[in-house]
Motif scaffolding. Structure first.
Motif, mmCIF file in Angstrom:
data_model
loop_
_atom_site.group_PDB
_atom_site.id
_atom_site.type_symbol
_atom_site.label_atom_id
_atom_site.label_comp_id
_atom_site.label_asym_id
_atom_site.label_seq_id
_atom_site.Cartn_x
_atom_site.Cartn_y
_atom_site.Cartn_z
ATOM 1 N N SER A 237 0.835 -1.198 0.000
ATOM 2 C CA SER A 237 0.000 0.000 0.000
ATOM 3 C C SER A 237 0.874 1.255 0.000
ATOM 4 O O SER A 237 1.979 1.257 0.567
ATOM 5 N N VAL A 238 0.375 2.318 -0.612
ATOM 6 C CA VAL A 238 1.082 3.590 -0.597
ATOM 7 C C VAL A 238 0.881 4.244 0.768
ATOM 8 O O VAL A 238 -0.004 3.869 1.542
ATOM 9 N N GLY A 239 1.732 5.234 1.083
ATOM 10 C CA GLY A 239 1.606 5.935 2.349
ATOM 11 C C GLY A 239 2.940 6.110 3.040
ATOM 12 O O GLY A 239 4.011 5.940 2.437
ATOM 13 N N GLU A 240 2.889 6.457 4.337
ATOM 14 C CA GLU A 240 4.088 6.679 5.130
ATOM 15 C C GLU A 240 4.457 5.412 5.903
ATOM 16 O O GLU A 240 3.578 4.727 6.436
ATOM 17 N N TYR A 241 5.752 5.161 5.979
ATOM 18 C CA TYR A 241 6.274 4.036 6.756
ATOM 19 C C TYR A 241 7.398 4.563 7.643
ATOM 20 O O TYR A 241 8.193 5.405 7.225
ATOM 21 N N PHE A 242 7.463 4.034 8.865
ATOM 22 C CA PHE A 242 8.440 4.510 9.841
ATOM 23 C C PHE A 242 9.447 3.406 10.165
ATOM 24 O O PHE A 242 9.071 2.241 10.348
ATOM 25 N N PHE A 243 10.715 3.816 10.242
ATOM 26 C CA PHE A 243 11.781 2.853 10.511
ATOM 27 C C PHE A 243 12.713 3.398 11.586
ATOM 28 O O PHE A 243 12.973 4.607 11.661
ATOM 29 N N VAL A 244 13.210 2.484 12.417
ATOM 30 C CA VAL A 244 14.235 2.806 13.404
ATOM 31 C C VAL A 244 15.492 2.036 12.999
ATOM 32 O O VAL A 244 15.534 0.806 13.113
ATOM 33 N N CYS B 24 9.093 -0.088 12.077
ATOM 34 C CA CYS B 24 9.921 -1.294 11.920
ATOM 35 C C CYS B 24 11.373 -0.994 12.274
ATOM 36 O O CYS B 24 11.941 -0.005 11.812
ATOM 37 N N PHE B 25 11.966 -1.842 13.106
ATOM 38 C CA PHE B 25 13.390 -1.742 13.435
ATOM 39 C C PHE B 25 14.213 -2.477 12.372
ATOM 40 O O PHE B 25 13.788 -3.507 11.846
ATOM 41 N N TYR B 26 15.403 -1.950 12.099
ATOM 42 C CA TYR B 26 16.347 -2.667 11.238
ATOM 43 C C TYR B 26 17.767 -2.297 11.656
ATOM 44 O O TYR B 26 17.990 -1.297 12.355
ATOM 45 N N ALA B 27 18.714 -3.112 11.265
ATOM 46 C CA ALA B 27 20.123 -2.865 11.583
ATOM 47 C C ALA B 27 20.753 -2.040 10.471
ATOM 48 O O ALA B 27 20.806 -2.468 9.328
ATOM 49 N N ALA B 28 21.219 -0.836 10.818
ATOM 50 C CA ALA B 28 21.815 0.036 9.808
ATOM 51 C C ALA B 28 23.094 -0.557 9.224
ATOM 52 O O ALA B 28 23.483 -0.219 8.104
ATOM 53 N N ASP B 29 23.757 -1.440 9.981
ATOM 54 C CA ASP B 29 24.966 -2.099 9.482
ATOM 55 C C ASP B 29 24.650 -3.276 8.572
ATOM 56 O O ASP B 29 25.538 -3.797 7.898
ATOM 57 N N ARG B 30 23.380 -3.704 8.587
ATOM 58 C CA ARG B 30 22.999 -4.885 7.806
ATOM 59 C C ARG B 30 21.564 -4.700 7.319
ATOM 60 O O ARG B 30 20.645 -5.375 7.781
ATOM 61 N N PRO B 31 21.346 -3.781 6.395
ATOM 62 C CA PRO B 31 19.981 -3.388 6.040
ATOM 63 C C PRO B 31 19.233 -4.463 5.270
ATOM 64 O O PRO B 31 19.825 -5.279 4.561
ATOM 65 N N PRO B 32 17.909 -4.456 5.371
ATOM 66 C CA PRO B 32 17.086 -5.398 4.613
ATOM 67 C C PRO B 32 16.836 -4.875 3.200
ATOM 68 O O PRO B 32 17.115 -3.716 2.873
#
Length: 300
Positions: A51-58, A81-89
């Motif tokens: 879906s279109v729209g805004e998504y938030f990531f940490v 959604c959390f993600y690892a900045a050193d190992r991005p999805p």
């Protein structure tokens, strides 16, 4: 650092650098891409949205997770959604009308251990959940307006934002952040562990502690003030407790009282004796001898 600065823009991406090591990135570029320390690996897990729209990531900086989600993680607009900045999805998002609002935070500021980074990535925080309903609107408005804030306001916003995200991470881990006073704030819990690990260093100071946790000295003092103490008093209290324990355990047979004091960061034996008596109502030697005779003196 107590001010806010825009460190880059262009290509549909705006980056705002804030206190406490917090960077806020708003991107509307196509295709959608997460800010990261390196490019995603071909075998990385995928975040999927239809879906279109805004998504938030940490984006958690400072640790590559030991484990990643085994399956695709599906997101809806407004999810966090959390993600690892050193190992991005990898991202599998619509090609148009998608906006990412990303909050890049040092792992230490979130109160996360390295092995916990993978755990907070397993599922998004739904926009319809209790915390999601509170945080999503706040994060959206913050990302859009923070660059125009005054420095003093920006520092307060950064402090509150990082602590809210730390609370969110704690809930993702299924932990209770309100149990003991030391755990009211995940950041404070991390700071207290740091203090314990560095008690033997005479150079331990508010400046050293604040720098290690990417916060200002002013906010470090605020954290301790909210707990009814000061940084200096807490460090002294913990050092006295360790000295008292060493004396009780008969380390005096191998070290002098002055040596025990020096081991725990006291530079002056005279000062140590004075603050020990003020805290416990007896001198270090009296405590050692009283405890050694087993007359009822106990460590709290």
């Amino acid at each position: 650092m107590s001010d806010i600065s825009t460190i880059g823009s262009g290509g549909g991406e705006n980056v705002c650098r804030m206190p406490m090591g917090l960077d806020i990135v708003v991107t509307g570029e196509t295709p959608a891409r997460l800010p990261a320390e390196r490019w995603p690996r071909p075998e990385a897990h995928r975040l999927v949205a239809r879906s279109v729209g805004e998504y938030f990531f940490v984006g958690v900086r400072g640790a590559a997770p030991s484990t990643e989600p085994a399956q695709d993680v599906r997101l809806g607009p407004g999810d966090i959604c959390f993600y690892a900045a050193d190992r991005p999805p990898l991202l599998d998002f619509p090609e148009q009308d998608v906006r990412l609002k990303v909050f890049l935070v040092p792992r230490e500021a979130l109160g996360l251990e390295e092995h916990e980074v993978g755990q907070v990535m397993t599922a998004p925080v739904s926009r319809s959940s209790r915390l999601g309903a509170l945080l999503s609107p706040f994060l959206s408005e913050l990302a859009d307006t923070v660059s125009s804030s005054q420095p003093s306001v920006g520092e307060m916003l950064a402090w509150n934002t990082v602590n809210l995200l730390a609370t969110l991470a704690t809930e993702q881990l299924g932990q209770d952040a309100t149990g003991t006073p030391n755990a009211r704030s995940p950041l404070l819990a991390r700071i207290l562990r740091f203090v314990d690990l560095h008690l033997t260093d005479p150079a331990l100071s508010p400046e050293v502690i604040a720098r290690a946790h990417h916060i200002s000295v002013r906010y470090l003092h605020k954290l301790f003030h909210d707990e009814g103490t000061t940084v200096g008093r807490w460090i002294q209290r913990r050092r006295l407790e360790e000295c008292r324990r060493d004396l009780l355990h008969r380390i005096r047979g191998r070290q002098t009282i002055a040596a025990v004091a020096g081991r725990w960061g006291f530079l002056s034996a005279t000062h140590f004796s004075r603050v020990f008596r003020a805290a416990y109502g007896m001198s270090p030697s009296e405590w050692r001898d009283t405890a050694g005779r087993g007359t009822g003196a106990r460590i709290p």
